[in-house]
Design a protein around this motif. Structure first.
Motif, PDB file in Angstrom:
ATOM      1  N   GLU A  44     -72.255 -18.234 -43.591  1.00  0.00           N
ATOM      2  CA  GLU A  44     -72.071 -18.936 -42.324  1.00  0.00           C
ATOM      3  C   GLU A  44     -71.342 -18.089 -41.289  1.00  0.00           C
ATOM      4  OE1 GLU A  44     -73.432 -21.828 -41.416  1.00  0.00           O
ATOM      5  OE2 GLU A  44     -74.489 -21.589 -43.318  1.00  0.00           O
ATOM      6  N   THR A  45     -70.545 -17.110 -41.753  1.00  0.00           N
ATOM      7  CA  THR A  45     -69.841 -16.268 -40.776  1.00  0.00           C
ATOM      8  C   THR A  45     -70.818 -15.381 -40.018  1.00  0.00           C
ATOM      9  OG1 THR A  45     -69.364 -14.380 -42.272  1.00  0.00           O
ATOM     10  CG2 THR A  45     -67.829 -16.248 -42.303  1.00  0.00           C
ATOM     11  N   LEU A  46     -71.901 -14.975 -40.663  1.00  0.00           N
ATOM     12  CA  LEU A  46     -72.930 -14.216 -39.949  1.00  0.00           C
ATOM     13  C   LEU A  46     -73.779 -15.131 -39.094  1.00  0.00           C
ATOM     14  CD1 LEU A  46     -74.386 -11.530 -39.418  1.00  0.00           C
ATOM     15  CD2 LEU A  46     -75.863 -12.046 -41.380  1.00  0.00           C
ATOM     16  N   THR A  47     -74.178 -16.272 -39.630  1.00  0.00           N
ATOM     17  CA  THR A  47     -75.002 -17.210 -38.872  1.00  0.00           C
ATOM     18  C   THR A  47     -74.329 -17.591 -37.562  1.00  0.00           C
ATOM     19  OG1 THR A  47     -75.931 -18.090 -40.925  1.00  0.00           O
ATOM     20  CG2 THR A  47     -76.149 -19.450 -38.954  1.00  0.00           C
ATOM     21  N   ALA A  48     -73.020 -17.817 -37.616  1.00  0.00           N
ATOM     22  CA  ALA A  48     -72.283 -18.240 -36.422  1.00  0.00           C
ATOM     23  C   ALA A  48     -72.298 -17.187 -35.326  1.00  0.00           C
ATOM     24  CB  ALA A  48     -70.840 -18.582 -36.799  1.00  0.00           C
ATOM     25  N   ALA A  49     -72.452 -15.918 -35.687  1.00  0.00           N
ATOM     26  CA  ALA A  49     -72.426 -14.835 -34.704  1.00  0.00           C
ATOM     27  C   ALA A  49     -73.740 -14.691 -33.939  1.00  0.00           C
ATOM     28  CB  ALA A  49     -72.087 -13.524 -35.401  1.00  0.00           C
ATOM     29  N   ARG A  50     -74.823 -15.313 -34.427  1.00  0.00           N
ATOM     30  CA  ARG A  50     -76.139 -15.304 -33.785  1.00  0.00           C
ATOM     31  C   ARG A  50     -76.628 -13.872 -33.487  1.00  0.00           C
ATOM     32  NH1 ARG A  50     -76.095 -16.854 -29.045  1.00  0.00           N
ATOM     33  NH2 ARG A  50     -73.831 -16.944 -28.676  1.00  0.00           N
ATOM     34  N   PRO A  51     -76.714 -13.018 -34.499  1.00  0.00           N
ATOM     35  CA  PRO A  51     -77.125 -11.632 -34.246  1.00  0.00           C
ATOM     36  C   PRO A  51     -78.613 -11.516 -33.942  1.00  0.00           C
ATOM     37  CG  PRO A  51     -76.920 -12.008 -36.597  1.00  0.00           C
ATOM     38  CD  PRO A  51     -76.421 -13.256 -35.924  1.00  0.00           C
ATOM     39  N   ASP A  52     -78.948 -10.457 -33.200  1.00  0.00           N
ATOM     40  CA  ASP A  52     -80.339 -10.116 -32.927  1.00  0.00           C
ATOM     41  C   ASP A  52     -80.842  -9.000 -33.838  1.00  0.00           C
ATOM     42  OD1 ASP A  52     -80.525 -11.866 -30.622  1.00  0.00           O
ATOM     43  OD2 ASP A  52     -79.303 -10.388 -29.563  1.00  0.00           O
ATOM     44  N   VAL A  53     -79.933  -8.169 -34.322  1.00  0.00           N
ATOM     45  CA  VAL A  53     -80.299  -7.013 -35.138  1.00  0.00           C
ATOM     46  C   VAL A  53     -79.128  -6.711 -36.065  1.00  0.00           C
ATOM     47  CG1 VAL A  53     -79.485  -5.418 -33.353  1.00  0.00           C
ATOM     48  CG2 VAL A  53     -81.145  -4.619 -35.049  1.00  0.00           C
ATOM     49  N   LEU A  54     -79.440  -6.118 -37.217  1.00  0.00           N
ATOM     50  CA  LEU A  54     -78.427  -5.787 -38.216  1.00  0.00           C
ATOM     51  C   LEU A  54     -78.410  -4.281 -38.448  1.00  0.00           C
ATOM     52  CD1 LEU A  54     -79.297  -8.501 -40.912  1.00  0.00           C
ATOM     53  CD2 LEU A  54     -77.704  -8.725 -38.982  1.00  0.00           C
ATOM     54  N   VAL A  55     -77.258  -3.670 -38.243  1.00  0.00           N
ATOM     55  CA  VAL A  55     -77.021  -2.303 -38.708  1.00  0.00           C
ATOM     56  C   VAL A  55     -76.392  -2.421 -40.089  1.00  0.00           C
ATOM     57  CG1 VAL A  55     -75.757  -0.153 -38.332  1.00  0.00           C
ATOM     58  CG2 VAL A  55     -76.768  -1.368 -36.389  1.00  0.00           C
ATOM     59  N   MET A  56     -77.019  -1.814 -41.096  1.00  0.00           N
ATOM     60  CA  MET A  56     -76.625  -2.071 -42.477  1.00  0.00           C
ATOM     61  C   MET A  56     -76.268  -0.769 -43.191  1.00  0.00           C
ATOM     62  SD  MET A  56     -79.140  -5.183 -43.534  1.00  0.00           S
ATOM     63  CE  MET A  56     -77.869  -5.826 -44.621  1.00  0.00           C
ATOM     64  N   VAL A  57     -75.058  -0.734 -43.731  1.00  0.00           N
ATOM     65  CA  VAL A  57     -74.534   0.462 -44.386  1.00  0.00           C
ATOM     66  C   VAL A  57     -74.538   0.250 -45.895  1.00  0.00           C
ATOM     67  CG1 VAL A  57     -72.529   1.963 -44.645  1.00  0.00           C
ATOM     68  CG2 VAL A  57     -73.075   0.986 -42.394  1.00  0.00           C
ATOM     69  N   GLY A  58     -75.093   1.209 -46.624  1.00  0.00           N
ATOM     70  CA  GLY A  58     -75.110   1.138 -48.079  1.00  0.00           C
ATOM     71  C   GLY A  58     -75.223   2.532 -48.661  1.00  0.00           C
TER      72      GLY A  58
END
Length: 287
Positions: A44-58
């Motif tokens: 829910e913490t991500l949903t609440a931010a309403r992102p358009d794109v994800l930069v993902m580090v792994g």
């Protein structure tokens, strides 16, 4: 300019999907019920931010990158990314996705990082493994947002120092915020706390070094980069477990977030490992 609407730093545990979604409710461990609840709250913490794109580090778990050619840092630049290798599907029950890429943001990040003296490799044919797929499963199971994948070397020594990972996180944040447009960008990174793979401490009931885990959780929750850079060395990471170098990617994420208390922090001491969940909202908490 784009804005960083959320920064998420978490551990990645490939057994999560199998233990919670593929195991019948009557057969699940009691800890798996709590684990699922914590993951759903964190989502829910991500949903609440309403992102358009994800930069993902792994990090690549020797699926595509090997000792013959393992770059310190790599960025993907492709229109689409397949996910999940056969062993991940067979052993962990990991689902397969096809994720949309954002080639424009990838190119912008690649240029900006090179200009800041981070010598990044680039891949136009990258396949994504569970270091990123786990975060999709837990944080955005709809898999409906474009991604920019960034891989770091946390496996093949010599590794970059903790301060270098932290500096990279700061650079990623700066470059994203220079990107033209009004995109809401969430930056999500996964790593480890203490972890043992293939060694004598692998199959314990708890993580191999709970003292390290508890201190690390507090450092991240408090945004205490000074303590991290003072106390975390290659030697202390290896003493906590032979795969604890994955903590370097959580240091990177604190570089993205800045030396600030997390808006959301939680953890769970689980079988063989400790799971941890942190979210920062650079533009203010939207919840």
């Amino acid at each position: 300019m784009a804005n960083v609407c959320a920064v998420l730093a978490t551990t990645h545990h490939p057994f999560y999907y199998r233990e919670t979604e593929l195991t019948p409710p009557e057969s699940r461990r009691p800890s798996s019920v709590v684990w699922k609840q914590k993951v759903e709250s964190y989502r829910e913490t991500l949903t609440a931010a309403r992102p358009d794109v994800l930069v993902m580090v792994g990090a690549d778990h020797f699926h595509q990158l090997f000792y013959d050619n393992y770059p310190t840092f790599l960025i993907g630049k492709a229109p689409k990314y397949d996910t999940t290798f056969y062993n991940e599907e067979r052993h962990f029950g990991m689902p397969r996705f096809v994720l949309e890429g954002d080639e424009s943001l990838s190119g912008h990040l690649h240029r900006g990082l090179i200009e800041r003296d981070f010598d990044f490799a680039v891949s136009h044919e990258l396949k994504i493994d569970h270091s990123i797929t786990c975060a999709i499963v837990t944080s955005r199971p709809e898999a409906d947002l474009p991604v920019v994948p960034i891989y770091t070397n946390i496996f093949a020594p010599p590794l970059a120092r903790p301060a270098r990972f932290h500096a990279l996180g700061r650079a990623i944040r700066e470059i994203v915020e220079e990107y033209p447009g009004d995109q809401r960008v969430a930056i999500i990174g996964t790593g480890h706390l203490s972890l043992e793979v293939g060694g004598p401490r692998q199959f314990q009931e708890t993580a191999p070094d709970l003292d390290f885990d508890r201190r690390a959780v507090q450092w991240l929750a408090d945004g205490d980069i000074e303590s991290i850079l003072r106390e975390v060395t290659p030697e202390t990471l290896r003493a906590a477990g032979n795969a604890t170098d994955g903590f370097l990617d959580l240091i990177l994420m604190l570089g993205v977030a800045g030396p600030n208390k997390a808006d959301y922090a939680d953890h769970l001491e689980l079988f063989q490992t400790t799971e941890a969940f942190f979210t920062w909202y650079p533009q203010g908490d939207p919840r």
